[in-house]
Design a protein around this motif. Structure first.
Motif, PDB file in Angstrom:
ATOM      1  N   VAL A   1       0.708  -1.234  -0.198  1.00 53.51           N
ATOM      2  CA  VAL A   1      -0.046   0.023  -0.021  1.00 53.51           C
ATOM      3  C   VAL A   1       0.871   1.159   0.325  1.00 53.51           C
ATOM      4  O   VAL A   1       0.216   2.276   0.000  1.00 53.51           O
ATOM      5  N   SER A   2       2.049   1.008  -0.006  1.00 53.95           N
ATOM      6  CA  SER A   2       3.020   2.368  -0.030  1.00 53.95           C
ATOM      7  C   SER A   2       2.991   2.861  -1.280  1.00 53.95           C
ATOM      8  O   SER A   2       3.055   2.247  -2.255  1.00 53.95           O
ATOM      9  N   SER A   3       3.411   4.207  -1.372  1.00 52.76           N
ATOM     10  CA  SER A   3       3.790   4.951  -2.595  1.00 52.76           C
ATOM     11  C   SER A   3       5.108   4.278  -3.602  1.00 52.76           C
ATOM     12  O   SER A   3       5.263   4.451  -4.478  1.00 52.76           O
ATOM     13  N   GLU A   4       6.017   3.933  -2.584  1.00 54.76           N
ATOM     14  CA  GLU A   4       7.276   3.354  -3.192  1.00 54.76           C
ATOM     15  C   GLU A   4       7.170   1.964  -3.810  1.00 54.76           C
ATOM     16  O   GLU A   4       7.624   1.794  -4.961  1.00 54.76           O
ATOM     17  N   TYR A   5       6.140   1.292  -3.182  1.00 49.23           N
ATOM     18  CA  TYR A   5       5.787   0.055  -4.100  1.00 49.23           C
ATOM     19  C   TYR A   5       5.002   0.272  -5.319  1.00 49.23           C
ATOM     20  O   TYR A   5       5.550  -0.345  -6.279  1.00 49.23           O
ATOM     21  N   HIS A   6       4.116   1.102  -5.285  1.00 51.50           N
ATOM     22  CA  HIS A   6       3.310   1.474  -6.348  1.00 51.50           C
ATOM     23  C   HIS A   6       4.188   2.071  -7.299  1.00 51.50           C
ATOM     24  O   HIS A   6       4.088   1.619  -8.689  1.00 51.50           O
ATOM     25  N   LYS A   7       5.214   3.027  -7.179  1.00 47.47           N
ATOM     26  CA  LYS A   7       5.914   3.654  -8.162  1.00 47.47           C
ATOM     27  C   LYS A   7       6.805   2.551  -8.631  1.00 47.47           C
ATOM     28  O   LYS A   7       7.225   2.424  -9.882  1.00 47.47           O
ATOM     29  N   GLY A   8       7.294   1.410  -7.862  1.00 47.97           N
ATOM     30  CA  GLY A   8       8.321   0.422  -8.398  1.00 47.97           C
ATOM     31  C   GLY A   8       7.691  -0.679  -9.143  1.00 47.97           C
ATOM     32  O   GLY A   8       8.264  -1.119 -10.205  1.00 47.97           O
ATOM     33  N   VAL A   9       6.084  -0.905  -8.935  1.00 46.78           N
ATOM     34  CA  VAL A   9       5.663  -1.791  -9.872  1.00 46.78           C
ATOM     35  C   VAL A   9       5.410  -1.141 -11.206  1.00 46.78           C
ATOM     36  O   VAL A   9       5.695  -1.682 -12.347  1.00 46.78           O
ATOM     37  N   LEU A  10       5.183   0.175 -11.285  1.00 48.27           N
ATOM     38  CA  LEU A  10       5.052   0.967 -12.468  1.00 48.27           C
ATOM     39  C   LEU A  10       6.444   0.832 -13.382  1.00 48.27           C
ATOM     40  O   LEU A  10       6.446   0.571 -14.644  1.00 48.27           O
TER      41      LEU A  10
ATOM     42  N   LEU B   1       0.181  -7.641  -9.206  1.00 51.73           N
ATOM     43  CA  LEU B   1       1.277  -7.269  -8.229  1.00 51.73           C
ATOM     44  C   LEU B   1       0.914  -6.187  -7.049  1.00 51.73           C
ATOM     45  O   LEU B   1       1.313  -6.292  -6.109  1.00 51.73           O
ATOM     46  N   LEU B   2      -0.363  -5.632  -7.260  1.00 46.43           N
ATOM     47  CA  LEU B   2      -0.851  -4.674  -6.137  1.00 46.43           C
ATOM     48  C   LEU B   2      -1.615  -5.448  -5.255  1.00 46.43           C
ATOM     49  O   LEU B   2      -1.640  -5.368  -3.930  1.00 46.43           O
ATOM     50  N   ASP B   3      -2.400  -6.567  -5.655  1.00 47.66           N
ATOM     51  CA  ASP B   3      -3.260  -7.179  -4.866  1.00 47.66           C
ATOM     52  C   ASP B   3      -2.546  -8.335  -4.136  1.00 47.66           C
ATOM     53  O   ASP B   3      -2.712  -8.944  -3.050  1.00 47.66           O
ATOM     54  N   ASN B   4      -1.729  -9.167  -4.891  1.00 48.30           N
ATOM     55  CA  ASN B   4      -0.792 -10.196  -4.110  1.00 48.30           C
ATOM     56  C   ASN B   4       0.532 -10.137  -3.673  1.00 48.30           C
ATOM     57  O   ASN B   4       1.053 -10.752  -2.882  1.00 48.30           O
ATOM     58  N   GLY B   5       1.100  -8.996  -4.403  1.00 48.81           N
ATOM     59  CA  GLY B   5       2.437  -8.838  -4.307  1.00 48.81           C
ATOM     60  C   GLY B   5       3.461  -9.424  -5.058  1.00 48.81           C
ATOM     61  O   GLY B   5       3.007 -10.466  -5.340  1.00 48.81           O
ATOM     62  N   ILE B   6       4.565  -8.877  -5.209  1.00 49.63           N
ATOM     63  CA  ILE B   6       5.629  -9.700  -6.023  1.00 49.63           C
ATOM     64  C   ILE B   6       6.323 -10.763  -5.069  1.00 49.63           C
ATOM     65  O   ILE B   6       6.652 -10.527  -4.050  1.00 49.63           O
ATOM     66  N   ALA B   7       6.811 -11.695  -5.802  1.00 52.90           N
ATOM     67  CA  ALA B   7       7.620 -12.668  -5.303  1.00 52.90           C
ATOM     68  C   ALA B   7       8.896 -12.089  -4.778  1.00 52.90           C
ATOM     69  O   ALA B   7       9.973 -11.858  -5.808  1.00 52.90           O
ATOM     70  N   ARG B   8       9.192 -12.285  -3.759  1.00 47.89           N
ATOM     71  CA  ARG B   8      10.372 -11.393  -2.808  1.00 47.89           C
ATOM     72  C   ARG B   8      11.877 -12.069  -3.334  1.00 47.89           C
ATOM     73  O   ARG B   8      12.803 -11.350  -3.428  1.00 47.89           O
ATOM     74  N   ASN B   9      11.506 -13.212  -3.606  1.00 44.99           N
ATOM     75  CA  ASN B   9      12.788 -14.036  -4.058  1.00 44.99           C
ATOM     76  C   ASN B   9      13.375 -13.752  -5.456  1.00 44.99           C
ATOM     77  O   ASN B   9      14.174 -14.590  -6.104  1.00 44.99           O
ATOM     78  N   TYR B  10      12.410 -13.274  -6.445  1.00 41.95           N
ATOM     79  CA  TYR B  10      12.526 -12.985  -7.612  1.00 41.95           C
ATOM     80  C   TYR B  10      13.514 -11.746  -7.692  1.00 41.95           C
ATOM     81  O   TYR B  10      13.252 -10.484  -8.246  1.00 41.95           O
ATOM     82  N   VAL B  11      14.764 -12.078  -7.442  1.00 44.43           N
ATOM     83  CA  VAL B  11      15.535 -10.761  -7.193  1.00 44.43           C
ATOM     84  C   VAL B  11      16.671 -10.440  -8.693  1.00 44.43           C
ATOM     85  O   VAL B  11      17.052  -9.500  -8.731  1.00 44.43           O
ATOM     86  N   ARG B  12      16.557 -11.246  -9.648  1.00 49.28           N
ATOM     87  CA  ARG B  12      17.210 -11.066 -10.935  1.00 49.28           C
ATOM     88  C   ARG B  12      15.787 -11.342 -11.944  1.00 49.28           C
ATOM     89  O   ARG B  12      15.600 -12.402 -12.132  1.00 49.28           O
ATOM     90  N   TRP B  13      15.601 -10.261 -12.596  1.00 48.09           N
ATOM     91  CA  TRP B  13      14.479 -10.554 -13.563  1.00 48.09           C
ATOM     92  C   TRP B  13      14.750 -11.066 -14.674  1.00 48.09           C
ATOM     93  O   TRP B  13      14.580 -10.324 -15.879  1.00 48.09           O
ATOM     94  N   LEU B  14      15.161 -12.217 -14.931  1.00 49.14           N
ATOM     95  CA  LEU B  14      15.655 -12.948 -15.949  1.00 49.14           C
ATOM     96  C   LEU B  14      14.596 -13.251 -17.067  1.00 49.14           C
ATOM     97  O   LEU B  14      14.625 -13.290 -18.106  1.00 49.14           O
ATOM     98  N   MET B  15      13.528 -13.256 -16.261  1.00 49.25           N
ATOM     99  CA  MET B  15      12.223 -13.516 -17.514  1.00 49.25           C
ATOM    100  C   MET B  15      11.466 -12.258 -17.666  1.00 49.25           C
ATOM    101  O   MET B  15      10.828 -12.252 -18.724  1.00 49.25           O
ATOM    102  N   HIS B  16      12.262 -11.049 -17.567  1.00 44.55           N
ATOM    103  CA  HIS B  16      11.778  -9.769 -18.185  1.00 44.55           C
ATOM    104  C   HIS B  16      12.735  -8.988 -18.641  1.00 44.55           C
ATOM    105  O   HIS B  16      12.796  -7.844 -18.508  1.00 44.55           O
ATOM    106  N   GLY B  17      13.776  -9.447 -19.182  1.00 45.22           N
ATOM    107  CA  GLY B  17      14.897  -9.091 -19.838  1.00 45.22           C
ATOM    108  C   GLY B  17      16.156  -8.406 -19.132  1.00 45.22           C
ATOM    109  O   GLY B  17      17.130  -7.838 -19.685  1.00 45.22           O
ATOM    110  N   GLU B  18      16.249  -8.879 -17.840  1.00 46.80           N
ATOM    111  CA  GLU B  18      17.499  -8.528 -17.182  1.00 46.80           C
ATOM    112  C   GLU B  18      18.282  -9.765 -17.528  1.00 46.80           C
ATOM    113  O   GLU B  18      17.943 -11.005 -17.131  1.00 46.80           O
ATOM    114  N   TYR B  19      19.620  -9.553 -17.897  1.00 46.08           N
ATOM    115  CA  TYR B  19      20.447 -10.673 -17.902  1.00 46.08           C
ATOM    116  C   TYR B  19      21.602 -10.707 -17.176  1.00 46.08           C
ATOM    117  O   TYR B  19      21.821  -9.797 -16.183  1.00 46.08           O
ATOM    118  N   GLU B  20      22.582 -11.512 -17.173  1.00 45.78           N
ATOM    119  CA  GLU B  20      23.782 -11.637 -16.118  1.00 45.78           C
ATOM    120  C   GLU B  20      24.470 -10.203 -16.107  1.00 45.78           C
ATOM    121  O   GLU B  20      25.050 -10.225 -15.043  1.00 45.78           O
TER     122      GLU B  20
END
Length: 336
Positions: A13-22, A60-79
Motif C-alpha cells: 500500500v506504500s507509494s514506493e511499492y506502487h511506483k516500483g511496480v510501474l 502485483l498490487l493485490d498479491n505482491g511480487i515474489a520477493r525472492n525474484y531478485v534477478r528479473w531474468l524472465m523480463h529482460g534482465e541478463y547476467e
C-alpha cells in the motif's frame, strides 16, 4: 545501470511499492517489444502464468511480487545487469523458511495486511490437504528451537541436520543418537523431535514423495498392476518375501504376529510432481523457460534450442511450441 529493487520489500500500500511496480512494468514490456503478455511475477502466478500488462499490474498490487525474484531474468534482465542491494537480509532465516514454503506449496504467506483483508485467503476458508500441510509447516517454521534462540527455528534446524545427514551418509540410528544428545545439551524448553522418524515426519510434506514397489529378488518382475497381489515371481518362481519373517509380540496378548517383509523393493520417483516443483519455485522456473525467454539470437549454437532438430520439432508441433512450460516434459519424452 543498476536497477533499484528496494521497492520489492515495501508494503503493497506504500507509494514506493506502487511506483516500483510501474517502473518494473515499463522495464519488462520495453524489453519485449510486440509482446502483449509476459510471465507474471506475483506470488500467485510465480512466473508460471502469462498475463497482460493491466492484469499483471492488478496482481502485483493485490498479491505482491515474489520477493525472492531478485534477478528479473524472465523480463529482460541478463547476467551483466547487476541489481542493487535490496533491504532483504539474505541471512534472515525466518524469511528463507517462508520463501521455501511459498515455493513448495505455491501459496502466499500470511502477513499483517492479509490478516486484515477478508478476501486474500478465501481459498483457505475450507482447509484442504495441501493447506493443512502448509500451515502445519508454517507453525514449525515460526517455533523457536529453544527459548530466546534467534538463529534457528525448529524447522530450519531440522532441515540443516537432514542436509548434513545426506552429505555425510549418517545412519538413521546415528541421527537419532545425535538428536538425543542435542536434547540433553540444549536449554529447557527445546522443541527438537526425539528421534529420526519424528523428524522425518515433520519434513515429509516438504519433500517429493516416492512410490515403493516390491520386486523379484532376481529382477525378473515388479509386483504391480495385475501382479500386485502375487506371492511369488511368475517368471522364476522365487518367493516375494524374505524367508525369515519379522515377529513382533503384542504386549497385551503375548501373541506373535507375523509381518511379511519384501525381499527387494524398488523406489520409484514420479517425474510429473518434480517437473511441477521446478516450475513452482521462482528460483528455477526462469531456468526451465530460458530456451524461450533468455536465449540470444545468432548463428552460434549455445543451447539445443538452436539446433535444426529442435526447430523442426517446433514446426511439426506448433501448438506444443507455443507454451514454454511444455518443454519441461517435451525434453524428457520427445527429444533425443
Amino acid at each position: 545501470m543498476p536497477i533499484d529493487k528496494s521497492w520489492m520489500q515495501k508494503s503493497r500500500v506504500s507509494s514506493e511499492y506502487h511506483k516500483g511496480v510501474l517502473e518494473f512494468l515499463d522495464f519488462a514490456f520495453s524489453n519485449a517489444p510486440g509482446k502483449e503478455m509476459l510471465p507474471c511475477p506475483c506470488i500467485r502466478c510465480n512466473n508460471c502464468l502469462m498475463q497482460k500488462r493491466e492484469t499483471m499490474y492488478d496482481h502485483l498490487l493485490d498479491n505482491g511480487i515474489a520477493r525472492n525474484y531478485v534477478r528479473w531474468l524472465m523480463h529482460g534482465e541478463y547476467e551483466f545487469c547487476e541489481p542493487t542491494h535490496t533491504s532483504t537480509n539474505e541471512s534472515d532465516m525466518h524469511d528463507e523458511m517462508q520463501e521455501m514454503l511459498n515455493d513448495a506449496f505455491g501459496m502466499p504467506m500470511p502477513n499483517e495486511e492479509s490478516e486484515r483483508s477478508p478476501h486474500v485467503h478465501e481459498e483457505f476458508e475450507k482447509p484442504n490437504e495441501d493447506a493443512n500441510k502448509f500451515y502445519n509447516l508454517l507453525r514449525e517454521a515460526e517455533q523457536e528451537l529453544y527459548p530466546r534462540c534467534k538463529k534457528f527455528t525448529k524447522l530450519s534446524f531440522i532441515i540443516r541436520l537432514f542436509h548434513m545427514k545426506c552429505l555425510n551418509g549418517w545412519s538413521n540410528k546415528s541421527f537419532t543418537m545425535l538428536l538425543e544428545l542435542l536434547k540433553e545439551a540444549f536449554p529447557e524448553g527445546e522443541t527438537l523431535p526425539s528421534n529420526y522418524y519424528e523428524a522425518k515426519k515433520i519434513l515429509r510434506d516438504l519433500g517429493l514423495h516416492y512410490i515403493k514397489i516390491d520386486a523379484c529378488p532376481s529382477n525378473c518382475m515388479l509386483y504391480s498392476k495385475e501382479h500386485a497381489n502375487e506371492n511369488k515371481c511368475v517368471v522364476c518362481g522365487v518367493s516375494r518375501w524374505k524367508s525369515s519373517d519379522d515377529h513382533s509380540t503384542d504386549e497385551f496378548t503375548n501373541s506373535a504376529k507375523k509381518k511379511k517383509i519384501p525381499a527387494k523393493v524398488l523406489r520409484y520417483f514420479p517425474l510429473k510432481p518434480r517437473l511441477q516443483r521446478l516450475y513452482m519455485s521462482s528460483k528455477t522456473a526462469s531456468h526451465m523457460k530460458w530456451h524461450v525467454n533468455g536465449r540470444m539470437e545468432g548463428e552460434m549454437m549455445r543451447h539445443p534450442v538452436d539446433s535444426l532438430a529442435w526447430k523442426n520439432f517446433d514446426n511439426v508441433h506448433p501448438s506444443f511450441a507455443l507454451e514454454p512450460r511444455t518443454y519441461g516434459h517435451g525434453e524428457c519424452f520427445d527429444r533425443d
